[in-house]
Design an enzyme around this catalytic site. Structure first.
Site, PDB file in Angstrom:
ATOM      1  N   GLU A  81      -9.175  -2.774  -3.413  1.00 18.00           N
ATOM      2  CA  GLU A  81      -8.206  -3.877  -3.595  1.00 18.00           C
ATOM      3  C   GLU A  81      -7.724  -4.451  -2.263  1.00 18.00           C
ATOM      4  O   GLU A  81      -7.122  -3.739  -1.452  1.00 18.00           O
ATOM      5  CB  GLU A  81      -7.008  -3.368  -4.420  1.00 18.00           C
ATOM      6  CG  GLU A  81      -6.037  -4.497  -4.737  1.00 18.00           C
ATOM      7  CD  GLU A  81      -4.973  -4.126  -5.766  1.00 18.00           C
ATOM      8  OE1 GLU A  81      -5.208  -3.222  -6.587  1.00 18.00           O
ATOM      9  OE2 GLU A  81      -3.903  -4.759  -5.727  1.00 18.00           O
ATOM     10  N   LYS A 259       2.280   1.378 -10.843  1.00 18.54           N
ATOM     11  CA  LYS A 259       0.882   1.082 -10.488  1.00 18.54           C
ATOM     12  C   LYS A 259       0.820   0.730  -8.998  1.00 18.54           C
ATOM     13  O   LYS A 259      -0.104   1.115  -8.285  1.00 18.54           O
ATOM     14  CB  LYS A 259       0.352  -0.071 -11.361  1.00 18.54           C
ATOM     15  CG  LYS A 259      -1.131  -0.344 -11.215  1.00 18.54           C
ATOM     16  CD  LYS A 259      -1.490  -1.334 -10.113  1.00 18.54           C
ATOM     17  CE  LYS A 259      -2.985  -1.622 -10.076  1.00 18.54           C
ATOM     18  NZ  LYS A 259      -3.382  -2.474  -8.957  1.00 18.54           N
TER      19      LYS A 259
HETATM   20  C1  MEV Z   1      -0.787  -5.029  -7.564  1.00 22.49           C
HETATM   21  O1  MEV Z   1      -1.958  -4.247  -7.462  1.00 22.49           O
HETATM   22  C2  MEV Z   1       0.474  -4.170  -7.506  1.00 22.49           C
HETATM   23  C3  MEV Z   1       1.790  -4.894  -7.786  1.00 22.49           C
HETATM   24  O2  MEV Z   1       1.684  -5.590  -9.026  1.00 22.49           O
HETATM   25  C4  MEV Z   1       2.874  -3.848  -7.860  1.00 22.49           C
HETATM   26  C5  MEV Z   1       4.211  -4.393  -8.323  1.00 22.49           C
HETATM   27  O3  MEV Z   1       4.244  -5.323  -9.138  1.00 22.49           O
HETATM   28  O4  MEV Z   1       5.222  -3.794  -7.897  1.00 22.49           O
HETATM   29  C6  MEV Z   1       2.095  -5.912  -6.717  1.00 22.49           C
END
Ligand code: MEV
Length: 419
Positions: A81, A259
């Site tokens: 990512e 996540k």
């Molecule tokens: C993206 O991989 C992770 C986020 O969505 C985490 C969050 O929303 O805190 C940016």
């Protein structure tokens, strides 16, 4: 030596590796392994899993600016990512002058579950197990003299009665100190060896003999002060805290919030050859331990517009056993980290999770994540659009100049570069 290296991201991969190699005293051989030039062959892969036909390369980067328990560390991260590694490094930068991350570790105790069904009198069976506690622990420890010689092994047990859809069953929890190993093999071997004895003393039938991934006796905590993240803008501080509070209150938001934490944690877990699924399962189960799924991190406002962040989660991480030692690149992961114990490694990984989550919230509370994310995603999109590797930098320049990052824009830039 410091891992607070200005402009690290602007260096070429070879220059970055040279910095990391100097820090971690890597040999020329080690560098070739990290670059994927040697060390991990099809034959190695074939010895690890079944039906092997190849391997799936994932980029390996390092997060910079981390100081954990007063030690500077480069944290290896294996992830597909974009923007994850940059975000963690940026967040860690804000903690560098406030003392970095401070961690604590509850211990390396894993839980093994032995599940007994078909009991005429479950409460009597429960009492009988406690009467034989010492013999049970001895039988477990006979299975792993090496672990015992390092001070580990089965230390205690607890018996629970669980009411399932059909009957009251017994679940014995064996508490095994697995020291520097993740411990799944040690615990499962003990559980399986114990089954006949448990059946004899309870008169029941043992079904499951397997560890629990809710490793609540392997909890790690980390804290840090993020220095003035919004340049004194009180509105943004308020928005940050409200974003955190939503994750505490709302499971739909908490899932995404956590996540974000796991974006960092899983990347370091993978880079050190540990079991990403075990860590994910443990983290999410722990997040719901009080009956409602919630945030694994907490934030409070500190002095001088700073934000104090904390994280608490179980991390069943090993430094010995499994892929941590058998996988050549994973061995480099722990070499780069210069860690000597699984507890030290757990503290670093928890700190990374906190930094990652802070970075996500900081972006979400201000400009949103898409701008930064799309900038870093341009390279991927350029390749998808058919760009050759020597065209990618030109396309990135055009996109940044125009501040337009959609896929159709990227295709347009490719046409410009082609003509
Ligand atoms: C993206 O991989 C992770 C986020 O969505 C985490 C969050 O929303 O805190 C940016």
């Amino acid at each position: 030596m410091s891992t607070r290296i200005k402009g690290f991201y602007k260096l070429s991969p070879e220059e970055r590796l040279a910095e990391v190699a100097a820090f971690a005293e890597l040999t020329e051989e080690d560098k070739k392994v990290i670059k994927g030039e040697e060390g991990f062959t099809l034959h190695n892969a074939d010895n690890m899993v079944e039906n092997v036909i190849g391997y799936m390369p994932v980029p390996l980067g390092v997060a910079t600016n981390f100081k954990v328990d007063q030690k500077d560390v480069f944290i290896p991260m294996a992830t597909e990512e974009p923007s994850v590694i940059a975000a963690a490094s940026n967040a860690a930068r804000l903690t560098y002058n406030t003392g970095g991350f401070t961690t604590s570790f509850a211990g390396s105790i894993m839980i093994g579950q032995v599940h007994v069904i078909n009991l005429n009198s479950p409460y009597e069976a429960l009492a009988r197990i406690y009467e034989h506690k010492e013999t049970i622990l001895e039988k477990c420890n006979e299975q792993d003299p090496t672990l015992v010689s390092f001070g580990g092994g089965a230390k205690d047990l607890e018996v629970r009665i669980v009411e399932t859809a059909t009957e009251k069953v017994l679940v014995i929890h064996l508490f095994v100190d697995t020291k520097d190993a993740m411990g799944a093999n040690a615990v499962n071997t003990m559980n399986e060896a114990l089954a006949p004895f448990i059946e004899k003393i309870t008169g029941g039938e043992v079904v499951l003999r397997i560890l629990s991934n809710l490793a609540e006796r392997r909890v790690v905590r980390a804290r840090a002060v993020f220095e003035d993240p919004f340049g004194g803008n009180e509105k943004l501080l308020e928005r940050f805290i409200s974003a955190y509070e939503l994750a505490v209150a709302d499971p739909y938001r908490a899932a995404t919030h956590n996540k974000g934490i796991m974006n960092g944690i899983s990347a370091a877990v993978l880079a050190t050859g540990n079991d990403t699924r075990a860590i994910e399962a443990g983290a999410h189960a722990y997040a719901v331990k009080n009956g409602k799924y919630t945030s694994l991190t907490h934030y409070e406002l500190g002095e001088n517009n700073s934000i104090i962040g904390t994280i608490e989660l179980p991390l069943a991480i090993g430094l010995v056993g499994g892929a941590t030692k058998s996988h050549a690149v994973a061995r480099m992961g722990t070499k780069i980290l210069k860690v000597e114990s699984a507890s030290e490694l757990s503290g670093i990984i928890a700190s990374l999770g906190l930094a990652q989550n802070f970075a996500g919230l900081r972006a979400l509370a201000s400009e949103g994540i898409q701008k930064g994310h799309m900038k870093l995603h341009i390279k991927n999109m350029a390749v998808q659009a058919g760009a050759e590797s020597d065209q990618v930098d030109e396309i990135v320049k055009l996109a940044i100049n125009e501040e337009k990052y959609r896929f159709d824009d990227i295709k347009r830039y490719l046409e410009i570069v082609n003509n």
